[in-house]
Design a protein around this motif. Structure first.
Motif, short mmCIF file in Angstrom:
data_model
loop_
_atom_site.label_atom_id
_atom_site.label_comp_id
_atom_site.label_asym_id
_atom_site.label_seq_id
_atom_site.Cartn_x
_atom_site.Cartn_y
_atom_site.Cartn_z
N LEU A 1 38.35 37.48 46.55
CA LEU A 1 37.78 38.83 46.63
C LEU A 1 36.79 38.64 48.14
CD1 LEU A 1 37.23 40.65 43.55
CD2 LEU A 1 39.42 40.50 44.84
N ASP B 1 37.95 45.99 31.24
CA ASP B 1 39.11 44.97 31.86
C ASP B 1 39.04 44.05 33.00
OD1 ASP B 1 41.82 43.87 31.98
OD2 ASP B 1 42.81 45.81 32.46
N LEU B 2 37.89 43.34 32.95
CA LEU B 2 37.36 42.80 34.00
C LEU B 2 38.23 41.94 35.01
CD1 LEU B 2 34.61 43.82 35.36
CD2 LEU B 2 33.66 41.84 33.84
N SER B 3 38.76 41.08 34.21
CA SER B 3 39.44 40.00 34.72
C SER B 3 40.78 40.51 35.57
CB SER B 3 39.97 38.90 33.81
OG SER B 3 40.66 38.03 34.31
N ALA B 4 41.37 41.29 35.05
CA ALA B 4 42.49 42.30 35.58
C ALA B 4 42.10 43.22 36.64
CB ALA B 4 43.39 43.01 34.79
N ARG C 1 41.99 42.97 44.78
CA ARG C 1 42.71 42.08 45.99
C ARG C 1 43.95 42.72 45.99
NH1 ARG C 1 43.64 38.06 49.84
NH2 ARG C 1 45.65 36.93 49.39
N LEU D 1 39.44 43.20 38.38
CA LEU D 1 38.96 42.26 39.65
C LEU D 1 40.19 41.77 40.48
CD1 LEU D 1 35.96 40.23 37.98
CD2 LEU D 1 35.74 41.99 39.96
N PHE D 2 41.19 41.34 39.92
CA PHE D 2 42.24 40.97 40.78
C PHE D 2 43.08 42.27 41.34
CE2 PHE D 2 46.69 39.98 42.06
CZ PHE D 2 46.39 38.85 42.70
#
Lengths: 286, 286
Positions: free
Chosen positions: A171, A196-199, A205, A201-202
Motif C-alpha cells: 500500500l 476484517d483488517l487483513s482483507a 490496493r 487493507l488489501f
C-alpha cells in the motif's frame, strides 16, 4: 521557590518541566529520548544546570529495560499513591515513576509514562474519577478509571501499523498524502468497524487498481480502517458513553470523528495539564 | 510431440513448464520474477531456446502494470473459458492470461495468476465445481467456486503483515524463531478469532515483557493471531464445511490447523497439478 523538575522521558522525545506550587515555571522539549542512548547521569547534571539543583521525578521509557534504571510495573488497579509508593529512588533525589501492568487471562498489558497523564487527568478534575480515556499515538492506550485509579487498560498498536503500511507495504505507493477527517476517513472507519483488517487493507490496493479509490484518499481511508477496527474491539470491552481523548489536536480530531461515527461521544482533554497535575501529586507523596 | 510452454510468472519467481497432452514434460523454476525487471522479449527467446519454438501461455504478474503487457481483469464470475476468450495475444503465439476482478460494493478485489490454479483445481477434479478454496501466501486468496467458475473472492494480506511485523515492528525482537503448529500457534488462533488484531499484537509485546510468553513461542503465536483473525472474517463471509488449501506443505499445515481449530475441515490440494490442468485447458481454447 522550591519546586522540582519533572521529566517525561520517552523513547523518542523528552520534555522537562520546572514545577513549583503545581504550576509550570519553565519547560523545554527535545529529541533526547532513550532511543538516542543518552548518558543519563550527564543529562541529569545538565538538566540541573539549567533548572536548578532540585529533586527530579521522571516518568516514561527512562524506567524501562532500554532506559536508565528499570522501575518494576505496579499491577492495576493503580492510583497515584500506588505509583508514588513504588518509585525507585536513585541517588541524589532522583526518582523514576513505575509503569503499570495489567495481568489477567484476557488482556495482559503494560504502560510506562502514560499512567501519569491518565491519573493526572482525574486528579486535575479534567475527567471524572470513573471514566474511559484514550491516548492515541504509536501505541494507543485505552484506560478505564474507577475511583480515580487505572482499573484496566488495553494498548493497540494502531499508529505503528499505520506507519509500517505507509513505509513499506504494497500500500505504500498509495499512502504519501495527508490524513484528514473527510469522507474517505469516515468510509474507512465504517469498513474498519467490521474488524476484517487483513482483507480490508488489501482491498485498498484493489480499489486503487480498479479506480474505485482516488490516490489522495488512500491514507485517510487506511487510517479510518485501522482506527475503526481498534475502536470496535475496544467498545466491545469498555463501557462509557463519553470517551476522553488525550492527544495532539490532529490525532485527537481523527479519533473523535471515528468515535462519534461509531456511536459514542468524545471530548478532548489537555494532556499537558494532566501530566503536570499527576507528576506534581506524585512528587508531593514521595 | 507438439505441446506448448506455460509460464507462471510472478513478482518474485518464475516457473516454466513444457506441457504436451496435458502432461508436464519438463519444468524449471528461477527467481526471474517481474520485480527483477527482466527483458521480456529476450526471456521469451531464451525460453524457446530451451523448450522449443512453441506457443507460450503466461499467467501472473507478467500481465500486470509492472509486467510486460497489461492484460485487463475479467470480472467475476469467471471460468477458464472466460479467461481464454480474453487473453491478449502478443505477436508470435505468445498469450497472457488475464486476471480476475471482483467489483461489488462490499469487497472490490483483484487476482492475477491465482485464477489458473483455482479454476484448474476444479477442472482437474481435485475439488468439486462448488467449493471454497484458499491460496495462503503473502496475499492469501479465498475463492468461492460455483459451477466451476470463480464466483467471488477475497484477498487478505496476512503473509505480508506477518513479514512486516517480523522485520521492523516493536515485535521484531521476539520474532526470529520458527513457526510451528503447536500450542502457541493454536493459542494465537484462538485469540485471533476475536478479530482484535491491533491490541492482540501489542499484547504479544506485553506478554513478553511480563514473562507470559516464551520468546520461542512468539512467532507461532503471532502467526496464529493473524491467521485466526483472517479465517474468522472469511468464515463470516464464505460458507463451506470443507476448505480446500492450495499451498506449500508448511503454510498449508498452518492454515489447516487454524481452520480445524475454528471448526471447519481442511484438505490440501496439489497446487501444481491444478495449475497445469488449468493452463492446459486455457491453451486448448485459444
Amino acid at each position: 521557590m522550591d519546586g522540582f523538575i519533572a521529566v517525561d522521558w520517552g523513547t523518542t522525545n523528552r520534555r522537562v518541566y520546572l514545577i513549583a506550587d503545581g504550576a509550570v515555571i519553565e519547560t523545554e522539549r527535545d529529541d533526547r529520548g532513550v532511543a538516542s542512548k543518552p548518558d543519563f547521569r550527564a543529562e541529569i547534571n545538565a538538566i540541573r544546570g539549567r533548572f536548578g539543583n532540585r529533586p527530579i521525578v521522571m516518568a516514561g521509557m527512562v524506567g524501562s529495560s532500554i532506559g536508565w534504571h528499570e522501575a518494576p510495573y505496579v499491577a492495576a488497579p493503580a492510583g497515584l499513591g500506588d505509583l508514588a509508593a513504588q518509585c525507585p529512588r536513585l541517588d541524589d533525589r532522583v526518582y523514576i515513576v513505575p509503569g503499570v501492568s495489567r495481568i489477567d487471562a484476557t488482556g495482559p498489558d503494560v504502560m510506562r509514562g502514560e499512567e501519569v497523564q491518565l491519573l493526572g487527568a482525574a486528579e486535575a478534575g479534567l475527567v471524572p474519577p470513573d471514566a474511559l480515556l484514550i491516548q492515541p499515538g504509536t501505541h494507543c492506550k485505552w484506560a478505564e478509571l474507577r475511583a480515580g485509579r487505572i482499573a484496566r487498560f488495553t494498548t493497540a498498536m494502531t499508529g505503528e501499523l499505520f506507519a509500517m503500511l505507509g513505509r513499506e507495504s504494497i500500500l505504500a505507493p498509495q499512502m504519501s498524502g495527508q490524513v484528514t477527517t473527510g469522507d474517505a476517513f469516515i468510509a474507512g472507519v465504517d469498513a474498519g468497524l467490521e474488524r476484517d483488517l487483513s482483507a480490508a487493507l488489501f482491498g485498498v490496493r484493489a480499489r486503487g487498481l480498479l479506480g474505485l479509490l482516488p490516490a489522495d484518499d488512500a491514507p485517510s481511508y487506511v487510517s479510518g480502517l485501522l482506527i475503526g477496527a481498534e475502536i470496535s474491539a475496544r467498545f466491545a470491552e469498555y463501557e462509557g458513553a463519553l470517551v476522553h481523548i488525550l492527544a495532539d489536536p490532529h490525532l485527537g480530531a481523527l479519533y473523535a470523528a471515528a468515535i462519534r461515527q461509531a456511536g459514542r461521544d468524545a471530548a478532548e482533554v489537555d494532556s499537558r495539564a494532566a501530566f503536570v497535575c499527576g507528576i506534581d501529586r506524585i512528587e508531593s507523596l514521595l
